[in-house]
Design a protein around this motif. Structure first.
Motif: not given
Length: 336
Positions: A13-14, A10, A78, A74-75, A71
């Protein structure tokens, strides 16, 4: 809580960094990310949101806080999906599945990158300090004004390190081998916007530092040569034994960065510092008049007045700029 593997992708990617690159390369690119001038946390690039945080800033700065929060979300999502899927493997232990714990884990990783980015910046600051002092001596002796002003840490080339030979591409490894340097030395990433004359001037200032160190029997640190003399006014052959050697090597010109010259001190480059091709491609950018003495500096510098490795690099750089200019002219002719 240990940093779970899911976190690392992440971060890259960001910031639009290719995950297929080596770990060392990804970390260097991540540490090189710069904040946007308008203060926004991110911008859209080809319909993709690319984050621009400030690694040299505090972890709790506004942009950095938003980045870490993104992040963490996102974590969290997920891991939530993994918990809802009985066949999925959990990335985070149940006792660590907590916003506060995950956030602190993100901050720890951020601080690690901050440390590496700070070390890179410190190398550039050390080089800049010595060059600025040498430029002051040059300005006094030559009467050429503006030499000190143009020496800015943010205008210096990136000075990078690597962990092993495996981190180097084939062509970079070849350049390291040709330089005949010890392992794990720093390498230098140039900038496309710099003119050959400006790069030659910086190389000459660095040589002044080496000369003083030798005269005073000091270690090779980037200190200035208070007795620096202006280079010859025209190129000529000299009987220079080239006793001074660089302790870093330059990346291939194709790997120069295309970042704009942006100074946190709000300094603006002089036109003479900027390559002709870059100026043509960035007509909306403003550059300062003055320091006309820098124009032709490389051609006026006596052959042998620079370190052998720098001379070879500058010859390569000059050919590269000439080819770029020819390509620019061809494109203009085709447009007509």
């Amino acid at each position: 809580m240990h940093v779970p593997p899911i976190i690392h992708p992440y971060f890259f990617e960001l910031c639009n960094i290719d995950l297929c690159l080596s770990k060392s390369k990804r970390i260097k690119l991540l540490g090189a990310v710069k904040p946007l001038g308008n203060g926004d946390p991110h911008k859209a690039v080809s319909s993709k949101i690319v984050w621009h945080l400030n690694w040299l800033g505090n972890v709790d700065d506004n942009v950095n806080t938003l980045y870490i929060k993104e992040i963490v979300n996102l974590v969290w999502e997920n891991e939530k999906a993994c918990h809802e899927n009985p066949n999925a493997k959990h990335e985070i232990a149940d006792e660590d599945y907590d916003h506060a714990i995950i956030t602190e884990c993100m901050k720890t990783y951020f601080r690690n990158i901050h440390k590496q980015a700070s070390e890179q910046c410190s190398h550039r600051q050390a080089v800049t300090k010595s060059r600025r002092q040498a430029a002051s001596a040059y300005e006094t002796q030559s009467g050429n004004k503006g030499a000190v002003v143009m020496i800015d840490t943010d205008f210096a080339s990136n000075i990078l390190s690597y962990d092993s030979e495996e981190d180097l591409s084939a062509d970079t490894l070849s350049r390291w081998e040709r330089a005949k340097l010890v392992k794990l030395v720093f390498y230098v990433e140039g900038s496309k916007w710099c003119s050959v004359d400006y790069v030659a001037f910086l190389c000459w200032l660095s040589l002044c530092n080496m000369q003083k160190n030798k005269e005073h029997n000091e270690p090779d640190m980037d200190a200035a040569d208070d007795t620096a003399r202006p280079p010859a006014t025209k190129r000529r052959r000299t009987n220079n034994t080239q006793k001074h050697c660089k302790k870093v090597f330059d990346l291939a010109l194709a790997k120069m960065n295309d970042n704009k010259p942006k100074s946190h001190k709000k300094n603006v480059p002089f036109k003479s510092m900027v390559s002709a091709v870059w100026a043509c491609d960035h007509t909306d950018d403003k550059f300062l008049d003055g320091t006309e003495w820098l124009t032709g500096f490389y051609e006026k510098t006596a052959q042998g007045a620079l370190i052998k490795e720098d001379e070879e690099y500058l010859q390569e750089l000059q050919r590269w700029h000439e080819k770029e200019m020819d390509g620019e002219m061809d494109a203009d002719e085709m447009a007509v």
